[in-house]
Design a protein around this motif. Structure first.
Motif, PDB file in Angstrom:
ATOM      1  N   ASN A   1       0.826  -1.212   0.000  1.00 36.94           N
ATOM      2  CA  ASN A   1       0.000   0.000   0.000  1.00 36.94           C
ATOM      3  C   ASN A   1       0.863   1.266   0.000  1.00 36.94           C
ATOM      4  OD1 ASN A   1      -2.637   1.096  -0.131  1.00 36.94           O
ATOM      5  ND2 ASN A   1      -2.562   1.623   2.047  1.00 36.94           N
ATOM      6  N   THR A   2       1.924   1.243  -0.811  1.00 37.09           N
ATOM      7  CA  THR A   2       2.834   2.389  -0.887  1.00 37.09           C
ATOM      8  C   THR A   2       2.802   3.008  -2.276  1.00 37.09           C
ATOM      9  OG1 THR A   2       4.682   0.930  -1.453  1.00 37.09           O
ATOM     10  CG2 THR A   2       4.382   1.496   0.876  1.00 37.09           C
ATOM     11  N   VAL A   3       2.975   4.330  -2.298  1.00 32.69           N
ATOM     12  CA  VAL A   3       2.950   5.098  -3.537  1.00 32.69           C
ATOM     13  C   VAL A   3       4.264   5.855  -3.668  1.00 32.69           C
ATOM     14  CG1 VAL A   3       1.774   6.904  -4.847  1.00 32.69           C
ATOM     15  CG2 VAL A   3       0.453   5.372  -3.372  1.00 32.69           C
ATOM     16  N   GLN A   4       4.862   5.780  -4.837  1.00 31.29           N
ATOM     17  CA  GLN A   4       6.073   6.525  -5.135  1.00 31.29           C
ATOM     18  C   GLN A   4       5.772   7.518  -6.266  1.00 31.29           C
ATOM     19  OE1 GLN A   4       8.971   6.287  -3.460  1.00 31.29           O
ATOM     20  NE2 GLN A   4       8.128   4.654  -2.145  1.00 31.29           N
ATOM     21  N   LEU A   5       6.131   8.791  -6.063  1.00 30.93           N
ATOM     22  CA  LEU A   5       5.932   9.818  -7.072  1.00 30.93           C
ATOM     23  C   LEU A   5       7.260  10.131  -7.748  1.00 30.93           C
ATOM     24  CD1 LEU A   5       3.641  12.328  -5.111  1.00 30.93           C
ATOM     25  CD2 LEU A   5       2.970  10.359  -6.485  1.00 30.93           C
ATOM     26  N   HIS A   6       7.232  10.309  -9.065  1.00 31.66           N
ATOM     27  CA  HIS A   6       8.431  10.619  -9.823  1.00 31.66           C
ATOM     28  C   HIS A   6       8.209  11.890 -10.641  1.00 31.66           C
ATOM     29  CE1 HIS A   6       9.026   5.978  -9.717  1.00 31.66           C
ATOM     30  NE2 HIS A   6       9.527   6.545  -8.632  1.00 31.66           N
ATOM     31  N   GLU A   7       9.213  12.748 -10.667  1.00 31.54           N
ATOM     32  CA  GLU A   7       9.088  13.977 -11.438  1.00 31.54           C
ATOM     33  C   GLU A   7       9.050  13.704 -12.931  1.00 31.54           C
ATOM     34  OE1 GLU A   7      12.001  16.831 -10.383  1.00 31.54           O
ATOM     35  OE2 GLU A   7      11.399  16.941  -8.273  1.00 31.54           O
ATOM     36  N   GLN A   8       9.748  12.667 -13.371  1.00 31.67           N
ATOM     37  CA  GLN A   8       9.752  12.287 -14.774  1.00 31.67           C
ATOM     38  C   GLN A   8       9.394  10.815 -14.905  1.00 31.67           C
ATOM     39  OE1 GLN A   8      13.668  13.340 -16.188  1.00 31.67           O
ATOM     40  NE2 GLN A   8      13.073  15.466 -16.598  1.00 31.67           N
ATOM     41  N   HIS A   9       8.920  10.462 -16.075  1.00 35.04           N
ATOM     42  CA  HIS A   9       8.528   9.086 -16.319  1.00 35.04           C
ATOM     43  C   HIS A   9       9.715   8.147 -16.213  1.00 35.04           C
ATOM     44  CE1 HIS A   9       7.498   5.506 -18.738  1.00 35.04           C
ATOM     45  NE2 HIS A   9       6.276   5.714 -18.296  1.00 35.04           N
ATOM     46  N   GLN A  10       9.545   7.069 -15.460  1.00 36.78           N
ATOM     47  CA  GLN A  10      10.563   6.033 -15.326  1.00 36.78           C
ATOM     48  C   GLN A  10       9.993   4.697 -15.800  1.00 36.78           C
ATOM     49  OE1 GLN A  10      12.295   5.906 -11.397  1.00 36.78           O
ATOM     50  NE2 GLN A  10      12.445   8.148 -11.233  1.00 36.78           N
ATOM     51  N   ALA A  11      10.896   3.779 -16.079  1.00 37.51           N
ATOM     52  CA  ALA A  11      10.466   2.464 -16.542  1.00 37.51           C
ATOM     53  C   ALA A  11       9.517   1.834 -15.532  1.00 37.51           C
ATOM     54  CB  ALA A  11      11.678   1.563 -16.768  1.00 37.51           C
ATOM     55  N   GLY A  12       8.391   1.326 -16.018  1.00 31.40           N
ATOM     56  CA  GLY A  12       7.408   0.691 -15.150  1.00 31.40           C
ATOM     57  C   GLY A  12       6.440   1.635 -14.483  1.00 31.40           C
ATOM     58  N   ASP A  13       6.558   2.945 -14.737  1.00 34.43           N
ATOM     59  CA  ASP A  13       5.663   3.917 -14.118  1.00 34.43           C
ATOM     60  C   ASP A  13       4.252   3.840 -14.700  1.00 34.43           C
ATOM     61  OD1 ASP A  13       7.435   4.909 -12.329  1.00 34.43           O
ATOM     62  OD2 ASP A  13       7.670   6.875 -13.281  1.00 34.43           O
ATOM     63  N   GLN A  14       3.307   4.349 -13.908  1.00 39.66           N
ATOM     64  CA  GLN A  14       1.927   4.528 -14.342  1.00 39.66           C
ATOM     65  C   GLN A  14       1.522   5.965 -14.092  1.00 39.66           C
ATOM     66  OE1 GLN A  14       0.609   1.183 -11.663  1.00 39.66           O
ATOM     67  NE2 GLN A  14      -0.750   0.740 -13.398  1.00 39.66           N
ATOM     68  N   ASP A  15       0.524   6.414 -14.834  1.00 38.54           N
ATOM     69  CA  ASP A  15      -0.084   7.705 -14.528  1.00 38.54           C
ATOM     70  C   ASP A  15      -0.989   7.489 -13.316  1.00 38.54           C
ATOM     71  OD1 ASP A  15      -1.402  10.103 -14.353  1.00 38.54           O
ATOM     72  OD2 ASP A  15      -2.315  10.005 -16.334  1.00 38.54           O
ATOM     73  N   LEU A  16      -0.574   8.025 -12.177  1.00 41.14           N
ATOM     74  CA  LEU A  16      -1.297   7.753 -10.933  1.00 41.14           C
ATOM     75  C   LEU A  16      -2.670   8.421 -10.899  1.00 41.14           C
ATOM     76  CD1 LEU A  16       1.651   7.969  -8.389  1.00 41.14           C
ATOM     77  CD2 LEU A  16       0.600   5.928  -9.381  1.00 41.14           C
ATOM     78  N   LEU A  17      -2.856   9.501 -11.639  1.00 45.84           N
ATOM     79  CA  LEU A  17      -4.187  10.110 -11.728  1.00 45.84           C
ATOM     80  C   LEU A  17      -5.149   9.144 -12.414  1.00 45.84           C
ATOM     81  CD1 LEU A  17      -3.222  13.728 -12.872  1.00 45.84           C
ATOM     82  CD2 LEU A  17      -3.731  12.964 -10.553  1.00 45.84           C
ATOM     83  N   ASP A  18      -4.676   8.572 -13.507  1.00 43.09           N
ATOM     84  CA  ASP A  18      -5.493   7.607 -14.235  1.00 43.09           C
ATOM     85  C   ASP A  18      -5.729   6.361 -13.386  1.00 43.09           C
ATOM     86  OD1 ASP A  18      -6.731   6.721 -16.815  1.00 43.09           O
ATOM     87  OD2 ASP A  18      -5.204   5.180 -16.652  1.00 43.09           O
ATOM     88  N   LEU A  19      -4.701   5.930 -12.666  1.00 49.28           N
ATOM     89  CA  LEU A  19      -4.833   4.733 -11.827  1.00 49.28           C
ATOM     90  C   LEU A  19      -5.882   4.945 -10.741  1.00 49.28           C
ATOM     91  CD1 LEU A  19      -3.663   1.888 -11.238  1.00 49.28           C
ATOM     92  CD2 LEU A  19      -2.095   2.995  -9.627  1.00 49.28           C
ATOM     93  N   ALA A  20      -5.877   6.105 -10.110  1.00 45.15           N
ATOM     94  CA  ALA A  20      -6.877   6.406  -9.081  1.00 45.15           C
ATOM     95  C   ALA A  20      -8.284   6.399  -9.671  1.00 45.15           C
ATOM     96  CB  ALA A  20      -6.580   7.757  -8.433  1.00 45.15           C
TER      97      ALA A  20
END
Length: 212
Positions: free
Chosen positions: A162-181
């Motif tokens: 249940n952890t969330v990591q925010l990244h300033e730039q897109h990284q490999a394996g990232d998701q758009d967390l707005l869309d995910l929510a």
């Protein structure tokens, strides 16, 4: 009573796909009721726990008959009358949107009012913190969610921890967390309002009202 033609997929006792006239006898009306009851059952199975408004498109004399058998709680009073087979899908969409738009606008206004009320008086019931919102969406806590259009926030979410990591730039394996929510909110029965950034009721591209 005037004579009309309607093709609801074929009713017993009539030519395939054809129902003639308003001046049907009681037995024929019972056939219509049985047919529309099956339509209602199919709609219930398809929509299940959805809360989206339902608009009927049919010849006018079928509207009150369908309302008698309807069990979907979000059927709107107004329908699209006329033979829908004579209209293009985009025409039906335009007519349906004119009917449902006030319902959506009212629901959006009520959600904004709740967010502002809870933000000031009960902050445990609302949040515009992305990490908290993503976690709440996954855990079925969100009732209403506002997401800004044309915004992305890249990062990752681990459901097990249940952890969330925010990244300033897109990284490999990232998701758009707005869309995910938004996806988790819809899957868990919440309502999502995808709106222009200025219509999100917070200084953030996301805002949520919680169920608990």
């Amino acid at each position: 009573m005037s004579s009309e033609t309607y093709s609801p997929g074929g009713l017993p006792g009539s030519a395939p796909g054809t129902l003639h006239g308003r001046g049907v006898d009681e037995d024929h009306e019972n056939q219509i009721v049985r047919f529309l009851s099956k339509v209602n059952k199919g709609i219930q199975e398809f929509l299940q726990d959805e809360t989206v408004p339902l608009v009927l498109a049919c010849v006018d004399y079928l509207l009150p008959i369908y309302k008698r058998v309807n069990s979907y709680p979000h059927l709107l009073e107004e329908g699209i009358t006329g033979n829908p087979e004579l209209s293009k899908p985009e025409e039906l969409h335009t007519q349906a949107w004119a009917i449902v738009q006030p319902t959506f606008q009212q629901a959006e206004k009520e959600a904004i009012d709740r967010f502002r009320e809870f933000s000031g008086n009960n902050q445990e019931q609302a949040s515009d913190a992305l990490k908290e919102v993503v976690q709440a969406a996954y855990n079925r806590r969100i009732d209403s969610l506002f997401v800004a259009l044309n915004h992305q926030q890249w990062g990752s979410f681990d459901p097990q921890s249940n952890t969330v990591q925010l990244h300033e730039q897109h990284q490999a394996g990232d998701q758009d967390l707005l869309d995910l929510a938004a996806v988790y909110t819809v899957l868990n029965g919440g309502t999502v309002f995808a709106v222009e950034p200025e219509r999100v009721p917070a200084q953030s591209p996301i805002a949520a009202v919680f169920r608990y």
